[in-house]
Design an enzyme around this catalytic site. Structure first.
Site, short mmCIF file in Angstrom:
data_model
loop_
_atom_site.label_atom_id
_atom_site.label_comp_id
_atom_site.label_asym_id
_atom_site.label_seq_id
_atom_site.Cartn_x
_atom_site.Cartn_y
_atom_site.Cartn_z
N ASP A 131 0.85 -1.21 0.00
CA ASP A 131 0.00 0.00 0.00
C ASP A 131 0.88 1.26 0.00
O ASP A 131 0.58 2.25 0.66
CB ASP A 131 -0.97 0.01 1.19
CG ASP A 131 -2.13 1.00 0.98
OD1 ASP A 131 -2.16 1.66 -0.08
OD2 ASP A 131 -2.98 1.11 1.87
N GLY A 151 -2.07 7.61 4.28
CA GLY A 151 -1.17 6.79 3.47
C GLY A 151 0.27 6.99 3.85
O GLY A 151 0.67 8.06 4.33
O1 DOR Z 1 -4.05 5.21 3.51
C1 DOR Z 1 -4.38 4.98 2.35
N1 DOR Z 1 -3.90 5.70 1.33
N2 DOR Z 1 -5.23 4.00 2.11
C2 DOR Z 1 -5.74 3.79 0.88
O2 DOR Z 1 -6.48 2.87 0.70
C3 DOR Z 1 -5.40 4.69 -0.24
C4 DOR Z 1 -4.09 5.30 -0.01
C5 DOR Z 1 -3.77 6.42 -0.96
O3 DOR Z 1 -4.06 6.29 -2.16
O4 DOR Z 1 -3.17 7.39 -0.52
#
Ligand code: DOR
Length: 438
Positions: free
Chosen positions: A303, A322
């Site tokens: 991720d 993220g």
């Molecule tokens: O924390 C996250 N960031 N979870 C996600 O599912 C998407 C990701 C992002 O695209 O920044």
């Protein structure tokens, strides 16, 4: 023989064996002890290392098109190579989303110029809005094997049911971000005593658990292959484990951060630690680690979510969720597996980071439609030379200044790690050697 990988232990599905590898024209042409290297051959030093199939990341945000200030296909691929990955699956939550054949073809074309192979995940619904199905058949005709609206799940159960029926007919897999947004109610961290103390709105684990349970039941109804992304709750894990025990076509991944960090990391309100799904309490982390070791979680997927400093440097409430993953995931996975001396560590390492993710992404065989080679194989003669030389004893310190990624939002700055990719071959080309990109 143009390249000889010398002095390592080749890790096949049954364990490590001392052997050298010879590579020519993109393929492994000889495997054996103490190979003679022709005078003009390039020698890759693998002494003290595991030699295994190149790692495969099921969950990479490359941000192109739309947010090239955070990452590009090229910079993300370089981060992947540094991490030991020969292939990554690019997520479709770009701007615009990867929801048509034309968008998929754009990323595939850019990916051909990158230093690792870039597989594309297509969106399930148009614009990832969860309303109308995207033209999955047209994307599948370009070799897309995994579809997801990641960043969010498909909230409407009827839309997901139809998507699963469509996907089953196409022989492709749906990957779901399981968090019910309405239950999350704009929360920014795990909901519990700590969120109350910090005065931050919580995202309950229940939001993940209900969606996992619903998706498993829809997979049962439709027979569609379901991949559960970034599992973070012990209860959601139990639902997945029970589904697999019944023989349902359900696979699951966990991220390095959900294996190695817990909710207390957000106590300083540092938005680097804000992520969806959120970091959970220690008991969830322990359950995920145990399942990773037992094999009831298929894969570690990063991720990898680059965000430019100007967007991440906001208050915890306002910053986007993220964190980066590609460059530290292998060491963190080895740590979660119990380290280099844990019984079966070498085999488990390549199972969770290469073999199973390659199968889930449909990358275990070469595909002329996408132009991608085979990944996650057994390193035998005739196979595509996508392989990593990984030093499981190498000690180093993660530092944000050292990242190949364009972004800097790593939660591991200053952390001591053990295990690092020393060399990487992609399609028979050396793209990393002596820990440096070539
Ligand atoms: O924390 C996250 N960031 N979870 C996600 O599912 C998407 C990701 C992002 O695209 O920044």
């Amino acid at each position: 023989m143009r390249i000889v990988v010398r002095g390592g232990e080749v890790v096949g599905p049954d364990g490590p064996v001392r052997a050298d590898l010879g590579v020519e024209d993109g393929r492994i042409v000889v495997v054996g002890p103490d190979l003679e290297a022709p005078r003009d051959a390039q020698v890759v030093d693998a002494s003290g290392c595991w030699v295994g199939p190149g790692l495969v990341d099921l969950h990479t945000h490359l941000r192109e098109p739309g947010h090239e200030e955070a990452e590009t296909i090229e910079s993300g691929a370089r981060a992947a190579a540094r991490g030991g990955y020969s292939a990554v699956v690019a997520m479709p939550n770009t701007e615009p989303a990867l929801d048509t054949a034309a968008m998929v073809a754009f990323v595939q074309a850019r990916g051909r110029g990158a230093c690792v192979e870039v597989a594309v995940a297509g969106a399930i619904t148009q614009g990832r809005r969860g309303e109308l199905l995207a033209p999955m058949a047209e994307m599948a005709a370009l070799g897309v094997r995994l579809f997801t609206d990641d960043g969010r799940g498909v909230e409407d159960p009827l839309v997901l049911r139809r998507a699963m029926e469509y996907a089953r007919g196409l022989g492709v897999r749906l990957a779901e971000h399981c968090e019910d947004e309405r239950l999350c109610a704009d929360g920014v961290m795990h909901e519990g005593a700590l969120s109350g103390r910090l005065g931050l709105v919580g995202r309950p684990a229940l939001a993940e658990e209900l969606m996992v349970a619903r998706d498993v039941e829809l997979a049962r109804l439709t027979g569609c292959a379901l991949h559960v992304m970034h599992l973070s709750s012990a209860r959601a894990l139990a639902i997945v484990t029970a589904a697999r025990a019944e023989g349902l076509p359900v696979t699951a991944e966990v991220t390095p951060h959900h294996l190695t960090l817990d909710e207390t990391a957000v106590e300083g309100y540092d938005p680097t630690f804000k992520v969806h799904p959120p970091l959970r309490p220690r008991r969830d982390v322990d359950a995920l680690v145990a399942a990773l070791r037992a094999g009831s979680i298929d894969a570690v997927a990063t991720d990898h979510a680059p965000h430019a400093p100007e967007t991440k440097d906001r208050t915890f409430d306002e910053a986007p969720p993220g964190m980066l993953g590609l460059e530290h995931a292998a060491a963190l996975t080895l740590e979660a597996l119990g380290g280099v001396d844990a019984p079966g560590a070498a085999v488990a390492f390549f199972e969770r980071l290469s073999r199973r993710p390659a199968r889930i992404a449909g990358l275990e065989v070469a595909d002329a439609r996408s132009g991608l080679g085979a990944h996650g194989g057994a390193l035998v003669i005739g196979e595509d030379a996508n392989l990593v030389v990984f030093d499981p004893r190498r000690r180093w310190r993660a530092r944000r200044e050292d990242l190949a990624s364009r972004a800097r939002n790593t939660p591991y700055h200053g952390r001591d790690l053990t295990g690092r990719a020393r060399a990487l071959l992609v399609g028979g080309r050396v793209v990393l050697d002596g820990e440096a990109l070539t």
